[in-house]
Design an enzyme around this catalytic site. Structure first.
Site, PDB file in Angstrom:
ATOM      1  N   VAL A  11     -30.131   2.124 -10.137  1.00 45.38           N
ATOM      2  CA  VAL A  11     -30.618   0.207 -10.089  1.00 45.38           C
ATOM      3  C   VAL A  11     -30.775   0.908  -8.526  1.00 45.38           C
ATOM      4  O   VAL A  11     -29.582   0.321  -8.186  1.00 45.38           O
ATOM      5  CB  VAL A  11     -30.162  -0.583 -11.123  1.00 45.38           C
ATOM      6  CG1 VAL A  11     -30.600  -1.710 -10.476  1.00 45.38           C
ATOM      7  CG2 VAL A  11     -30.841  -0.280 -12.241  1.00 45.38           C
ATOM      8  N   PRO A  14     -31.299  -4.834  -2.440  1.00 44.98           N
ATOM      9  CA  PRO A  14     -31.896  -5.552  -1.128  1.00 44.98           C
ATOM     10  C   PRO A  14     -30.140  -5.901  -0.477  1.00 44.98           C
ATOM     11  O   PRO A  14     -29.905  -6.362  -1.313  1.00 44.98           O
ATOM     12  CB  PRO A  14     -32.905  -6.447  -1.411  1.00 44.98           C
ATOM     13  CG  PRO A  14     -33.797  -7.076  -2.242  1.00 44.98           C
ATOM     14  CD  PRO A  14     -32.311  -6.012  -3.332  1.00 44.98           C
ATOM     15  N   GLY A  17     -29.088 -10.803  -0.021  1.00 50.65           N
ATOM     16  CA  GLY A  17     -29.309 -11.945  -0.852  1.00 50.65           C
ATOM     17  C   GLY A  17     -28.507 -13.047  -0.172  1.00 50.65           C
ATOM     18  O   GLY A  17     -28.137 -13.206   0.842  1.00 50.65           O
ATOM     19  N   GLY A  19     -26.890 -16.319  -0.374  1.00 51.49           N
ATOM     20  CA  GLY A  19     -25.999 -17.016  -1.458  1.00 51.49           C
ATOM     21  C   GLY A  19     -26.293 -17.803  -1.730  1.00 51.49           C
ATOM     22  O   GLY A  19     -26.644 -18.767  -0.788  1.00 51.49           O
ATOM     23  N   ASP A  44     -28.456 -14.488  -5.517  1.00 52.68           N
ATOM     24  CA  ASP A  44     -26.739 -14.603  -6.206  1.00 52.68           C
ATOM     25  C   ASP A  44     -26.781 -15.738  -6.511  1.00 52.68           C
ATOM     26  O   ASP A  44     -25.861 -17.233  -5.534  1.00 52.68           O
ATOM     27  CB  ASP A  44     -25.831 -13.395  -4.996  1.00 52.68           C
ATOM     28  CG  ASP A  44     -24.252 -13.601  -5.686  1.00 52.68           C
ATOM     29  OD1 ASP A  44     -24.652 -13.271  -6.848  1.00 52.68           O
ATOM     30  OD2 ASP A  44     -23.667 -15.104  -5.398  1.00 52.68           O
ATOM     31  N   TYR A  49     -21.317 -23.250 -10.056  1.00 52.52           N
ATOM     32  CA  TYR A  49     -21.785 -23.175  -8.672  1.00 52.52           C
ATOM     33  C   TYR A  49     -23.011 -24.498  -9.742  1.00 52.52           C
ATOM     34  O   TYR A  49     -23.187 -24.912  -8.986  1.00 52.52           O
ATOM     35  CB  TYR A  49     -22.611 -22.306  -7.886  1.00 52.52           C
ATOM     36  CG  TYR A  49     -22.453 -20.833  -7.633  1.00 52.52           C
ATOM     37  CD1 TYR A  49     -20.630 -20.794  -7.437  1.00 52.52           C
ATOM     38  CD2 TYR A  49     -23.143 -19.900  -6.989  1.00 52.52           C
ATOM     39  CE1 TYR A  49     -20.576 -20.284  -6.726  1.00 52.52           C
ATOM     40  CE2 TYR A  49     -22.884 -19.038  -6.599  1.00 52.52           C
ATOM     41  CZ  TYR A  49     -21.639 -18.823  -6.677  1.00 52.52           C
ATOM     42  OH  TYR A  49     -20.886 -17.950  -6.132  1.00 52.52           O
ATOM     43  N   LYS A  74     -23.427 -15.221 -12.495  1.00 54.09           N
ATOM     44  CA  LYS A  74     -21.995 -14.622 -12.686  1.00 54.09           C
ATOM     45  C   LYS A  74     -21.294 -15.470 -13.485  1.00 54.09           C
ATOM     46  O   LYS A  74     -22.075 -16.725 -14.096  1.00 54.09           O
ATOM     47  CB  LYS A  74     -21.213 -15.220 -11.913  1.00 54.09           C
ATOM     48  CG  LYS A  74     -21.309 -14.447 -10.285  1.00 54.09           C
ATOM     49  CD  LYS A  74     -20.550 -14.680  -9.896  1.00 54.09           C
ATOM     50  CE  LYS A  74     -20.952 -14.239  -8.103  1.00 54.09           C
ATOM     51  NZ  LYS A  74     -21.895 -14.748  -7.720  1.00 54.09           N
ATOM     52  N   HIS A 107     -16.834 -13.182 -12.517  1.00 54.04           N
ATOM     53  CA  HIS A 107     -17.111 -13.907 -11.905  1.00 54.04           C
ATOM     54  C   HIS A 107     -15.139 -14.065 -11.304  1.00 54.04           C
ATOM     55  O   HIS A 107     -15.305 -14.247 -10.006  1.00 54.04           O
ATOM     56  CB  HIS A 107     -16.597 -15.734 -12.322  1.00 54.04           C
ATOM     57  CG  HIS A 107     -16.974 -16.313 -10.660  1.00 54.04           C
ATOM     58  ND1 HIS A 107     -18.135 -17.484 -10.276  1.00 54.04           N
ATOM     59  CD2 HIS A 107     -16.497 -16.011  -9.654  1.00 54.04           C
ATOM     60  CE1 HIS A 107     -17.991 -18.275  -9.279  1.00 54.04           C
ATOM     61  NE2 HIS A 107     -17.241 -17.344  -8.435  1.00 54.04           N
TER      62      HIS A 107
END
Ligand code: A2P
Length: 296
Positions: A11, A14, A17, A19, A44, A49, A74, A107
């Site tokens: 896979v 890019p 990313g 964050g 991400d 979060y 995560k 995580h």
């Protein structure tokens, strides 16, 4: 975008990313939209979060096709264990508003209950086999955590996301990642953890380091761009966080210059060996470790 990285299961993603750690939910959707507008195709986030919903909204609002975006999230430690992690995936996809995730990672290791960490990883293996996720991995795993995991599971993680900036680049963990074909993904890739408020006093902001600013001067790029270029030239993935549209754009404008070997070596030489973020083996604050991830 050129320069895609290829994971150990074929896979691609890019390398840069967006964050969203510490991005307030009310600013996250706009940040994601701004990023997609200037060309990012990798975001991400994390259950912990508290902004997965807004990440999904940002992707939908941008008009960019979901299939064009590499979406990473995560599982938080309070959801470890096989059944719990399968359920956590349902929570995440419900909030994101998409059925699949491109990269799903643990995580943290939970060293004091590693059986549950393994159970959680087994759930990721299941989700991969079922085509719900395209790749699986871990975060903040040190060599001994990886050894322990690899001895008890089938699929080698595709990614290990770790604290990685010039003041703490963890060459030992990068080496073990490389031994197993695991991509090192840098969190705090421009060293935000060296200047975030509330993370300890007397820290030195790596963006203000003399070596970094002099390379910035020599290349005509900003210190953050220099650090991102350093990450890229080392073959790492990096997920700089910003909610500021100008800085979001700046952090993606890193494909038109190159650091010399000498500049790379100078940046490598800044490693202090001292962690700025939490120790993956250290005791985690109970309220953080046991935080419940909401259903939706
Ligand atoms: P902001 O969101 O206001 O832009 P890291 O991803 O390494 O942890 O760094 C994130 C931190 O760096 C955040 O405080 C972010 O603030 C700030 N930041 C992001 N991009 C840049 C940049 N290009 N220059 C300076 N600071 C930046």
């Amino acid at each position: 975008m050129t320069n895609e990285l290829t994971l150990n299961n074929g896979v691609t993603l890019p390398p840069i990313g967006l964050g969203v750690y510490q991005s307030p939910p009310e600013e996250t959707s706009a940040a994601v939209e701004a990023a997609l507008k200037v060309g990012y195709r990798h975001i991400d986030t994390a259950a912990a979060y508290g902004n997965e919903r807004q990440v999904g909204e940002g992707i939908r609002n941008s008009g960019v096709d979901r299939d064009e975006v590499f979406l990473e999230t995560k599982i938080w430690v309070s959801d470890y264990g096989y059944d719990e992690t399968l359920h956590a995936f349902d929570k995440a996809t419900r909030k994101l508003g998409f059925d699949t995730v491109d990269l799903l990672i643990l995580h943290q290791p939970a060293p004091d209950r590693f059986d549950q960490t393994v159970g959680a990883y087994n759930a990721l293996e299941r989700l991969l086999a079922d085509g719900k996720v395209r790749a699986i991995g871990v975060s903040n795993f040190m060599r001994h955590h990886l050894d322990n995991l690899l001895a008890r599971t089938e699929i080698v993680p595709a990614v290990n996301q770790i604290e990685c900036h010039p003041y703490f680049s963890q060459p030992d963990v990068q080496a073990v990642n490389a031994e197993h074909g695991i991509l090192t993904q840098a969190w705090s890739p421009i060293g935000g953890i060296t200047f975030y408020p509330g993370w300890g006093e007397h820290r030195t902001n790596v963006l203000e380091d003399d070596t970094v600013t002099s390379i910035a001067g020599a290349t005509g790029k900003s210190p953050a761009q220099v650090l991102l270029r350093w990450q890229l030239q080392h073959g790492r993935s990096a997920i700089p966080k910003s909610t500021n549209p100008g800085r979001i754009a700046q952090n993606f404008d890193v494909f038109d210059f190159e650091l010399t070997d000498q500049q790379m070596t100078a940046l490598d030489g800044l490693d202090t060996g001292e962690r700025n973020g939490p120790d993956p083996d250290g005791p985690m604050r109970k309220d953080i470790a046991e935080r419940t991830i909401p259903e939706d």
